[in-house]
Enzyme design. Structure first.
Site, PDB file in Angstrom:
ATOM      1  N   GLU A  55      -1.681   1.390  -3.413  1.00  0.00           N
ATOM      2  CA  GLU A  55      -2.028   2.526  -2.553  1.00  0.00           C
ATOM      3  C   GLU A  55      -2.742   3.618  -3.343  1.00  0.00           C
ATOM      4  O   GLU A  55      -3.712   4.209  -2.882  1.00  0.00           O
ATOM      5  CB  GLU A  55      -0.769   3.107  -1.893  1.00  0.00           C
ATOM      6  CG  GLU A  55      -0.083   2.176  -0.906  1.00  0.00           C
ATOM      7  CD  GLU A  55      -0.838   2.048   0.424  1.00  0.00           C
ATOM      8  OE1 GLU A  55      -1.839   2.754   0.620  1.00  0.00           O
ATOM      9  OE2 GLU A  55      -0.402   1.231   1.263  1.00  0.00           O
ATOM     10  N   GLU A  76       1.043  -2.341  16.358  1.00  0.00           N
ATOM     11  CA  GLU A  76       1.127  -2.860  14.995  1.00  0.00           C
ATOM     12  C   GLU A  76       1.359  -4.369  14.976  1.00  0.00           C
ATOM     13  O   GLU A  76       0.772  -5.087  14.181  1.00  0.00           O
ATOM     14  CB  GLU A  76       2.260  -2.146  14.249  1.00  0.00           C
ATOM     15  CG  GLU A  76       2.373  -2.497  12.770  1.00  0.00           C
ATOM     16  CD  GLU A  76       1.234  -1.919  11.922  1.00  0.00           C
ATOM     17  OE1 GLU A  76       0.354  -1.231  12.463  1.00  0.00           O
ATOM     18  OE2 GLU A  76       1.230  -2.178  10.703  1.00  0.00           O
ATOM     19  N   THR A 102     -11.601  -1.116   0.630  1.00  0.00           N
ATOM     20  CA  THR A 102     -10.688  -1.323   1.745  1.00  0.00           C
ATOM     21  C   THR A 102     -10.177   0.009   2.307  1.00  0.00           C
ATOM     22  O   THR A 102      -9.606   0.049   3.384  1.00  0.00           O
ATOM     23  CB  THR A 102      -9.515  -2.241   1.342  1.00  0.00           C
ATOM     24  OG1 THR A 102      -8.857  -2.684   2.517  1.00  0.00           O
ATOM     25  CG2 THR A 102      -8.535  -1.530   0.433  1.00  0.00           C
ATOM     26  N   ASP A 158      -4.315  -9.105   3.371  1.00  0.00           N
ATOM     27  CA  ASP A 158      -5.653  -8.813   3.905  1.00  0.00           C
ATOM     28  C   ASP A 158      -6.717  -8.474   2.864  1.00  0.00           C
ATOM     29  O   ASP A 158      -7.752  -9.149   2.758  1.00  0.00           O
ATOM     30  CB  ASP A 158      -5.566  -7.700   4.965  1.00  0.00           C
ATOM     31  CG  ASP A 158      -4.702  -6.508   4.531  1.00  0.00           C
ATOM     32  OD1 ASP A 158      -4.233  -6.488   3.382  1.00  0.00           O
ATOM     33  OD2 ASP A 158      -4.515  -5.593   5.349  1.00  0.00           O
ATOM     34  N   GLU A 213      -9.056  -0.414  11.509  1.00  0.00           N
ATOM     35  CA  GLU A 213      -9.645  -1.753  11.374  1.00  0.00           C
ATOM     36  C   GLU A 213     -10.535  -2.176  12.547  1.00  0.00           C
ATOM     37  O   GLU A 213     -11.566  -2.813  12.345  1.00  0.00           O
ATOM     38  CB  GLU A 213      -8.556  -2.802  11.121  1.00  0.00           C
ATOM     39  CG  GLU A 213      -7.992  -2.795   9.693  1.00  0.00           C
ATOM     40  CD  GLU A 213      -7.037  -1.643   9.417  1.00  0.00           C
ATOM     41  OE1 GLU A 213      -6.576  -0.987  10.380  1.00  0.00           O
ATOM     42  OE2 GLU A 213      -6.759  -1.365   8.227  1.00  0.00           O
TER      43      GLU A 213
END
Ligand SMILES: *[C@@H]1O[C@H](CO)[C@@H](O)[C@H](O)[C@H]1NC(C)=O
Ligand SMILES: *[C@@H]1O[C@H](CO)[C@@H](O)[C@H](O)[C@H]1NC(C)=O
Ligand SMILES: *[C@@H]1O[C@H](CO)[C@@H](O)[C@H](O)[C@H]1NC(C)=O
Ligand SMILES: *[C@@H]1O[C@H](CO)[C@@H](O)[C@H](O)[C@H]1NC(C)=O
Ligand SMILES: *[C@@H]1O[C@H](CO)[C@@H](O)[C@H](O)[C@H]1NC(C)=O
Ligand SMILES: *[C@@H]1O[C@H](CO)[C@@H](O)[C@H](O)[C@H]1NC(C)=O
Length: 584
Positions: free
Chosen positions: A141, A374, A478, A281, A395
Site C-alpha cells: 500500500e 464489493e 495500479t 490483481d 476499477e
C-alpha cells in the site's frame, strides 16, 4: 506456450500505441464529427472537476496534513498505518499522518492543470514530510500510494510543460521517494527474497512480524521501485523488486497458476485458490506494464503465460471465478469489484472483444445496485453477507477509460456519465465523498479513500478530456499515477525487432519516439493473405477465442489480426492462434 509466437514483445507496443495514444490518430474526435458527444464530454469533464475539488478542498480543510478525510464527521484518520491492516493491530501511538491524500492528489492536480496548487503541495511536502515515523505500514500500500505518488509527481515536476517554476523544484520529491525506498529495502531481507508485507518506517522489521503476504503484495512493486532506480541510478530498488517477482513466478504451478497468499520465509503457498481480484490483481497488471515500461522480454514471457492461464482456468464466459492453482478446478464463484480492472488490462493486450463483454457485465451489476458491490456470489446469485460495501473504487471507471480510448464508441461516455451521476447521488456529502457501507441501503461510511482522488476522479476526467495524454506515452500504476514510457529506460532492442516494411498507417508527425518502433495501427478492414479477401480487424497479442469452452480456435478468422503485420493470424492444427507472419 503458443506455437509461432516467439517475438511478441513488439506487438505489445503496437497495441499499446493504438490503445493508450489513439489521440495521434483520432485527435479530431473533439471537433466536428460528433458535436453532441463533444459537448457532453465538456459538460461531464466540468462535473468531474467539481467532484475532485469537493473531495480535495474538504480534505485540505478538515484533514490535511493527516492521511485521509472522514467526510461525515469532517475530521481525519491517520490511515497509512491502517491500510491492509484488517484487524487494526500494532497501531502507532504517536503518528500524525503523512499527508497521504495530498501525495495521492499530486498527479491529478497536474492532469487537471492546477500547477499553482501542485507547486504549493510540492513545497509543503518538501519542507514538512518525513518518513522517520514510528508507524508500521503495509509495504504494498505504501509503495503504490506514497512511493508511486512521489515518483510520478517528481517526473511531472521536472517536465517543463507542466508550468512548474523550475527554480523552485530541486528534486525534493525524488529525495523523499529515495528516503522511503531505502526504508523499504529491509523488508526484502528474507531467505527467499520475497518481502515481508509489513515494516516499521522508523525501526524496520518488527520482532515476530507475520511472514504471510499476498501475491499482489510481493509481486507488484516493480513499477515504482524500478522507476526509483532509473531516476536515482541506485539499482537496489529495482533489483529487490525483480528478485521477489522472479521468486514468486518460480512458485507457479505446472498450470502457470499462482495462489493468493504465501509465506515469505519458507516460500510456501498458504492459500492455493486464486482469481484475478483481491490479493492477486495487480500482479498480472504489473507484468504487462513492466514490459511496457522497461521493455524486458522476461516480463512479457511471464505475462503471456500467466494471462493465458487466467483465460483458460478462471474464465466462464464474461465472468471470472477462482480456481485451485494445483488442479485448475473452480473454487469460488464470486464477482468482486476489484476484478473490474481486468477489461482495462485486456485492452492493453489487445483482447478488445473479451474486454468489452466483461465490462458490460460489470456495468450491468453497477446499474442494478447503483454502484459495484464489493463481492457478489455468482453461484447463489446474492450479495456476500458481509461485503456489501462500495468504497468509491475506481476499477470500472478505469476500464471504461481504456475501452473508450481504444474504440471511441460513445457508449462508454454514457457509462462514464452514469458512474459520475451515481457517485454524486449516493456518495456526495457536504464534507466530501463518503464510502457506501451497504449497497442495499446506501448507508454511508465515514471514509474518503485517497484513491478516490488518485484514481476514480482522474480516470473519469481523462475519459471526458484526454488532452493530458496527447503526444505523450504514459502507463498508469495500479494507483493511477502516470509514468512516462521512455526510450532510455528500455533495453536496446535487437535488430530482428526492428520493422522494415510495414504497409500500415504511420504517424508522420511523430518526433522522438519512446522505442525503436514506428507507430502504426491496423486499418479496420485488412487483407487476409490466405483468403485474398478483406476481414474485420481485431488486434490481439495472445488472442484466445471467446467462442469455445476450451478457448481453442477452429478457423483463422477466430484468431483476429496480428497487429505488427496487420495480417490475419492463423489457427494451427492443434487449435492455437499463431502468427501468419511466421507461417509463410
Ligand atoms: C502528534 O500530535 C500530537 C498532538 O498534537 C503531538 O503531541 C505529538 O507530538 C505529535 N507527534 C509527532 C510524532 O509529531
Ligand atoms: C487550484 O486548486 C486550488 C485549491 O483547490 C484552488 O483554489 C484554485 O482555484 C485552483 N486553480 C485552478 C486553476 O483550478
Ligand atoms: C510546514 O508545516 C508548517 C506547520 O504546518 C507550516 O507552518 C509551514 O508553512 C509548512 N511549510 C510550508 C513550506 O508550507
Ligand atoms: C515474540 O514471540 C515470542 C514467542 O511467542 C514471545 O516470547 C515474545 O515475547 C514475542 N516478542 C514480541 C516483541 O512480541
Ligand atoms: C461491444 O459489445 C456490444 C454489445 O455486444 C457491441 O454492440 C459492440 O460492437 C462491441 N464493441 C466492441 C469494440 O467489440
Ligand atoms: C514494401 O512492401 C510493398 C508491398 O509488399 C512493396 O510494394 C514495396 O516496394 C516495399 N517497400 C520497400 C521500401 O521495401
Amino acid at each position: 506456450m503458443l506455437p509461432n509466437e516467439s517475438r511478441i514483445g513488439l506487438r505489445t507496443w503496437v497495441v499499446l500505441f493504438l490503445v493508450i495514444f489513439p489521440t495521434f490518430f483520432f485527435s479530431s474526435a473533439i471537433s466536428g464529427a460528433e458535436p453532441r458527444v463533444a459537448a457532453k464530454k465538456i459538460f461531464m469533464r466540468e462535473k468531474v472537476r467539481k467532484m475532485f475539488y469537493h473531495a480535495y478542498n474538504n480534505y485540505m480543510t478538515y484533514a490535511f496534513p493527516h492521511d485521509e478525510l472522514k467526510p461525515l464527521t469532517k475530521t481525519f484518520t491517520d490511515s497509512l498505518s491502517e491500510l491492509g491492516n484488517l484487524n487494526l493491530e500494532h497501531l502507532p501511538q504517536n503518528y500524525n499522518g503523512s499527508a497521504l491524500t495530498l501525495i495521492e492528489s499530486l498527479s491529478s492536480l497536474v492532469i487537471l492543470g492546477n500547477y499553482s496548487e501542485f507547486e504549493r503541495a510540492v513545497i509543503w511536502l518538501s519542507e514538512n514530510l518525513t518518513f522517520d515515523v514510528d508507524a508500521r505500514i503495509h509495504l504494498f500500500e505504501c509503495n503504490i500510494r506514497v512511493l508511486g505518488g512521489l515518483v510520478s509527481a517528481h517526473i511531472l515536476a521536472t517536465d517543463p510543460t507542466n508550468g512548474l517554476d523550475q527554480g523552485i523544484y530541486k528534486n525534493q520529491l525524488l529525495n523523499l521517494a529515495e528516503d522511503l525506498g531505502r526504508r523499504f529495502l529491509c523488508a526484502f531481507d528474507t531467505p527467499t527474497g520475497l518481502p515481508y508485507a509489513w515494516i516499521n518506517l522508523k525501526h524496520g522489521l518488527m520482532e515476530n512480524e507475520t511472514t504471510e503476504t499476498s501475491t499482489s503484495g510481493c509481486g507488484s512493486l516493480i513499477l515504482e521501485m524500478g522507476s526509483l532506480s532509473r531516476l536515482t541510478g541506485d539499482p537496489r530498488y529495482e533489483a529487490a523488486a525483480l528478485r521477489a517477482l522472479r521468486k514468486l513466478w518460480s512458485m507457479r504451478s505446472p498450470l502457470n497458476l499462482l495462489g493468493t497468499t504465501l509465506d515469505v520465509v519458507t516460500g510456501e503457498w498458504l492459500e492455493y485458490s486464486s482469481g484475478i481480484g483481491a490479493g492477486v490483481d495487480s500482479f498480472y497488471e504489473y507484468l504487462i506494464k513492466a514490459h511496457i515500461l522497461f521493455g524486458k522480454d522476461e516480463f512479457w514471457d511471464m505475462f503471456k503465460s500467466a494471462y493465458l492461464a487466467v483465460q483458460k482456468y478462471f474464465r466462464h464466459g464474461p465472468w471470472y471465478h477462482e480456481a485451485d492453482m494445483r488442479t485448475g478446478k473452480a473454487t469460488y464463484w464470486q464477482l468482486t469489484s476489484l476484478q473490474a480492472f481486468w477489461p482495462g488490462l485486456q485492452v492493453l493486450v489487445g483482447d478488445l472483444a473479451a474486454a468489452n463483454s466483461s465490462h458490460r457485465e460489470f456495468f450491468h451489476v453497477w446499474e442494478r445496485f447503483g454502484v459495484l458491490p464489493e463481492r457478489y456470489l455468482l453461484d447463489r446469485e446474492m450479495l456476500h453477507p458481509t461485503e456489501k460495501y462500495y468504497p468509491l473504487r475506481p476499477e470500472l471507471a478505469e476500464s471504461t477509460l481504456y475501452l473508450y480510448r481504444a474504440t471511441k464508441d460513445p457508449w462508454y461516455i454514457e457509462v462514464g456519465e452514469s458512474i459520475v451521476n451515481s457517485l454524486n447521488i449516493y456518495t456526495k456529502v457536504e464534507g466530501g465523498f463518503a464510502s457506501i457501507k451497504d449497497v442495499t441501503t446506501m448507508q454511508l461510511e465515514d471514509h474518503q479513500h485517497s484513491f478516490f482522488l488518485a484514481e476514480t476522479c482522474k480516470y473519469l476526467y481523462l475519459l471526458f478530456d484526454d488532452s493530458f495524454l496527447v503526444n505523450k506515452n504514459f502507463i498508469f500504476t495500479t494507483e493511477g499515477h502516470p509514468l512516462p514510457v521512455r526510450s532510455d529506460w528500455h533495453e536496446k532492442l535487437p535488430e530482428i525487432y526492428t520493422p522494415t516494411n510495414w504497409t500500415c498507417i504511420k504517424n508522420e508527425k511523430q518526433g522522438k519516439r519512446a522505442s525503436a518502433m514506428s507507430l502504426q495501427i491496423c486499418p479496420a478492414d485488412i487483407l487476409s493473405p490466405r483468403r485474398g479477401n478483406y476481414v474485420h480487424g481485431v488486434e490481439s497479442i495472445c488472442h484466445v477465442p471467446d467462442s469455445r469452452a476450451d478457448h481453442r480456435c477452429m478457423s483463422d478468422v477466430e484468431c483476429g489480426v496480428e497487429s505488427i503485420s496487420c495480417r490475419q493470424r492463423s489457427c494451427s492444427i492443434a487449435g492455437y492462434c499463431g502468427l501468419w507472419l511466421y507461417v509463410i
